[in-house]
Design an enzyme around this catalytic site. Structure first.
Site, PDB file in Angstrom:
ATOM      1  N   TRP A 325       0.818  -1.207   0.000  1.00  0.00           N
ATOM      2  CA  TRP A 325       0.000   0.000   0.000  1.00  0.00           C
ATOM      3  C   TRP A 325       0.858   1.266   0.000  1.00  0.00           C
ATOM      4  O   TRP A 325       0.370   2.364  -0.247  1.00  0.00           O
ATOM      5  CB  TRP A 325      -0.946   0.002   1.208  1.00  0.00           C
ATOM      6  N   ASP A 326       2.150   1.089   0.235  1.00  0.00           N
ATOM      7  CA  ASP A 326       3.090   2.202   0.240  1.00  0.00           C
ATOM      8  C   ASP A 326       2.944   3.074  -1.008  1.00  0.00           C
ATOM      9  O   ASP A 326       3.030   4.304  -0.940  1.00  0.00           O
ATOM     10  CB  ASP A 326       4.536   1.682   0.282  1.00  0.00           C
ATOM     11  N   GLU A 467       0.229  -2.832  12.900  1.00  0.00           N
ATOM     12  CA  GLU A 467       0.256  -4.296  12.794  1.00  0.00           C
ATOM     13  C   GLU A 467       0.530  -4.995  14.127  1.00  0.00           C
ATOM     14  O   GLU A 467       0.478  -6.233  14.186  1.00  0.00           O
ATOM     15  CB  GLU A 467       1.315  -4.713  11.765  1.00  0.00           C
ATOM     16  N   LYS A 580       2.488   0.299  16.459  1.00  0.00           N
ATOM     17  CA  LYS A 580       3.633   0.252  15.554  1.00  0.00           C
ATOM     18  C   LYS A 580       3.825   1.556  14.796  1.00  0.00           C
ATOM     19  O   LYS A 580       4.938   2.069  14.675  1.00  0.00           O
ATOM     20  CB  LYS A 580       3.469  -0.899  14.561  1.00  0.00           C
ATOM     21  N   GLN A 581       2.733   2.086  14.237  1.00  0.00           N
ATOM     22  CA  GLN A 581       2.839   3.250  13.365  1.00  0.00           C
ATOM     23  C   GLN A 581       1.519   4.008  13.336  1.00  0.00           C
ATOM     24  O   GLN A 581       0.518   3.554  13.896  1.00  0.00           O
ATOM     25  CB  GLN A 581       3.212   2.817  11.949  1.00  0.00           C
TER      26      GLN A 581
END
Length: 728
Positions: A325-326, A467, A580-581
């Site tokens: 998806w980046d 994640e 995580k992000q």
């Protein structure tokens, strides 16, 4: 600004990081910044875009071609290799203005000093070609043997990928051809060498290496130079033939390295004409940003009509060479703003792999299009059920990235609709994008749940961008992106006639238009989106705030092994609020106009201390939202982190014994978004662009180009003064 990256000295432990830092590429291939004498042990690679192979049950990954830059020397009977670490001087230099990698190495021998200099580039005008110049100089009469050719010992993470590898000499040129294991595809490397000295040479083949062997006695302080062209092509190249390969080598033999270099420099100057960003007051930031953009330009598939960018670019086989998806969420904007044709190519890849997404959804018993989490050719999902190894037992751990990260399909729709909105070009929709959006909406519709006594639709058992927390319900980011997809599909179906008679008839023949439009609109309107609480914080997913609220340092202190995975069923972060992000923050960045400023800031303040930033994608979303909260100074460290992701040491290169290093295209794209959309404040309106700058303290101005609606604009920010000029 100085457009060079320089590394002086040699440390063996830096080899792999420097190979990423000094990479050259052209979208068809990427050449790691390895020294010419490196062998597979040092991880050199000529990594090819879009051709994959699988051996046994190992992970499927892209092909590294036989190494055509392989060159080394022997002086007075001793082989001189940089990896032995016995040099007197050594430096590497990347001219990232023109995509040319240089090296200089000096050895002290018993009879004097020997210097090797070289430079090489991946040809941007002729993407199948690599050009190289290699020079030897001694301050004494040295007996030199120079070996150059093709090394068939490739670095492969999950190989060997060639069942057969054959070399031959054709009219003085070396040719090596391999046949891949899985599909029997061919990969061919041809090379030619020019020398500026009388030469005694012979061709040698041994141990999967095919080499020219030149013998000479040097005059004191004279340069002895070879110029070399390497051409790489595969059986998948429908538009490239052996005859064209021969012509590329013929032209190099006629014109030489300098002529090819002049064309390369002119090509890159044209790229930077509209692709660079100028910053006043912070040269370090300007250099880091444009170096990041160099990496994006080096892997842009200009040569293709339908191709995307892997998560590690063309720096090797890491992450299986797959597209994540980046591309749509972090990389797309740079090309959309500067080279819309490349953005079209990136999204065309998704349209052309729709059948793979439909098959994946069907395999899960679902309707519509479920795009691959790790997409290879045809939309094949290369993601394993076991992506993580338990460091204590050595056993693979079941993960659910492939199964539950359903937000991937929304990323594709987001990219298609963003391209259409910003460019004003609906050709992508007409060429299959309409069907793509509708099939993605069908996928989400087939996942909707409603409680017996409820009025809202929900999405359960998913993984959001964070994640570390698997199989959660009503992840805010995922639900909001699904809503966008459903609404986009409803709008398309309700306005089919605006796409022309042919498109309308094609879609009407495939779908019950009015029925689907009503279903999608209802789902979009009634899909549950978590609301801000009393403290203005939006809960990331159902029950998130009931998890243990502790610091990142506390979670880190619970690790029993430095490489232990933080997520999964028993990870140290799983039962905590440490993420995580960017997740909620990513959602708020995309849809900031739907929330008041106090909500944006409350969530930035809440989630940032709880975010481990275990992904290079994370920093850019926090920086973008910080800018929208009027906090450019807080955004700045995240900008620098993104812009320097491939420029400084400290990134994750190894997971146990598995190499996971490589370049970070998403971080590079994120750095651009921070600079232009965050600090520069660029947004889009019906009649062009808006610019509302929020420059960090040391920046006194910015200049860049932006495309919108088929027009190109020059933006000049100088203090409080903003000028936007349409370019003819």
């Amino acid at each position: 600004m100085n457009w060079e990256v320089l590394q002086k000295g040699f440390k063996k432990e830096q080899i792999t990081a420097l190979e990423n830092r000094f990479l050259v590429g052209n979208g068809y291939l990427g050449v790691r910044g390895a020294l010419e004498e490196y062998t597979a042990e040092e991880l050199p690679a000529v990594n090819l875009a879009g051709i994959f192979d699988q051996v046994g049950d190992a992970w499927r990954e892209p092909i590294n071609a036989p190494n055509g830059i392989y060159t080394y020397i022997c002086v007075d009977g001793k082989t001189l290799l940089a990896q032995d670490g016995e040099m007197k001087e050594h430096e590497m230099r990347l001219d990232f203005r023109h995509g040319i990698c240089h090296r200089k190495t000096v050895w002290k021998t018993e009879r004097g000093e020997v210097t090797v200099t070289s430079e090489r580039f991946a040809d941007h005008e002729n993407v199948h070609r690599i050009a190289m110049r290699y020079t030897v100089r001694a301050d004494f009469h040295a007996e030199v043997e120079l070996f150059t050719g093709i090394d068939g010992h490739m670095w492969e993470i999950n190989g060997p990928h060639f069942d057969s590898l054959a070399g031959r000499c054709e009219n003085g040129r070396l040719v090596m051809e391999g046949v891949t294991h899985e599909k029997g595809a061919t990969v061919c490397v041809e090379e030619t060498v020019r020398a500026d000295f009388p030469k005694e040479s012979k061709t040698e083949e041994a141990d999967r290496r095919l080499m020219h062997h030149f013998s000479l006695v040097t005059e004191k302080d004279r340069d002895y130079t070879i110029e070399k062209a390497i051409v790489v092509f595969t059986s998948q190249d429908d538009d490239f033939s052996k005859a064209q390969a021969d012509e590329l080598l013929d032209s190099f033999e006629r014109e030489g390295y300098e002529a090819a270099k002049r064309v390369q420099e002119a090509s890159w100057e044209e790229i930077w004409k509209y692709g660079a960003v100028e910053i006043d007051g912070d040269e370090d930031a300007m250099k880091a940003l444009n170096y990041s953009l160099y990496h994006l330009q080096s892997i842009a598939p200009r040569h293709a009509k339908s191709m995307s960018i892997p998560a590690r670019g063309l720096s090797g086989q890491t992450y299986k060479g797959a597209v994540f998806w980046d591309t749509e969420m972090f990389i797309l904007d740079y090309f959309l703003f500067t080279r819309p044709a490349v953005a079209h190519t990136l999204l065309r890849y998704r349209v052309d792999t729709l059948s793979g997404a439909i098959k994946k959804a069907k395999d899960y018993g679902l309707d519509g299009a479920f795009y691959a989490w790790e997409s290879q050719e045809g939309g094949y999902d290369a993601c394993s059920d076991y992506n993580v190894t338990d460091v204590f037992t050595g056993r693979p751990m079941r993960t659910f990235f492939k199964d539950k990260q359903i937000h991937i399909s929304a990323a594709i729709v987001y990219g298609i609709m963003r391209y259409t909105k910003i460019t004003g070009d609906d050709s992508l929709l007409k060429e299959g994008g309409l069907k793509t959006v509708i099939e993605c909406a069908k996928f989400y519709y087939s996942l909707l749940l409603k409680r017996v006594a409820g009025t809202e639709y929900e999405l359960h058992d998913v993984i959001g961008p964070d994640e570390y927390h698997e199989r959660v319900n009503n992840n805010g980011y995922t639900n909001r992106m699904a809503k966008m997809t459903l609404q986009s599909a409803a709008d398309i179906l309700n306005n089919l006639d605006s796409y022309g008679k042919d498109a309308a008839e094609s879609i009407s023949a495939l779908y019950p238009v009015k029925e689907l439009a009503g279903k999608f609109a209802d789902a979009a309107e009634n899909l549950y989106i978590p609301e801000p609480g009393d403290d203005n914080v939006i809960e990331q997913f159902d029950g998130y705030r009931k998890l243990e609220d502790c610091s990142i340092d506390t979670v880190r202190s619970r690790l029993l092994h430095e490489k232990e995975y933080w997520g999964g069923a028993y990870g140290v972060a799983t039962h905590t609020q440490v993420i995580k992000q960017a997740d909620v923050v990513a959602m708020l960045n995309l849809y900031s106009d739907e929330y008041p400023p106090e909500v944006l800031k409350a969530n930035w303040d809440y989630y940032e201390p709880r975010t481990e930033h275990g992904s290079s994608l994370s920093a850019s979303m926090y920086a973008m939202l910080a800018c929208k909260c009027g906090m450019p100074q807080k955004a700045y460290p995240f900008f620098i982190k993104s812009a320097k992701a491939d420029l400084v040491e400290g990134g994750k290169e190894w997971a146990g014994l598995i190499y996971i290093g490589g370049t970070h295209p998403a971080a590079a794209g994120g750095a651009y978004m921070i600079a232009v959309e965050g600090f520069g404040g660029v947004s889009f309106a019906e009649n062009g662009i808006r610019v509302n700058p929020r420059l960090p303290g040391d920046w006194s101005g910015m200049r860049f180009y932006v495309c919108s609606g088929g027009e190109r604009y020059y933006v000049n920010i100088s203090g409080e003064d903003v000028k936007v000029e349409k370019i003819d």
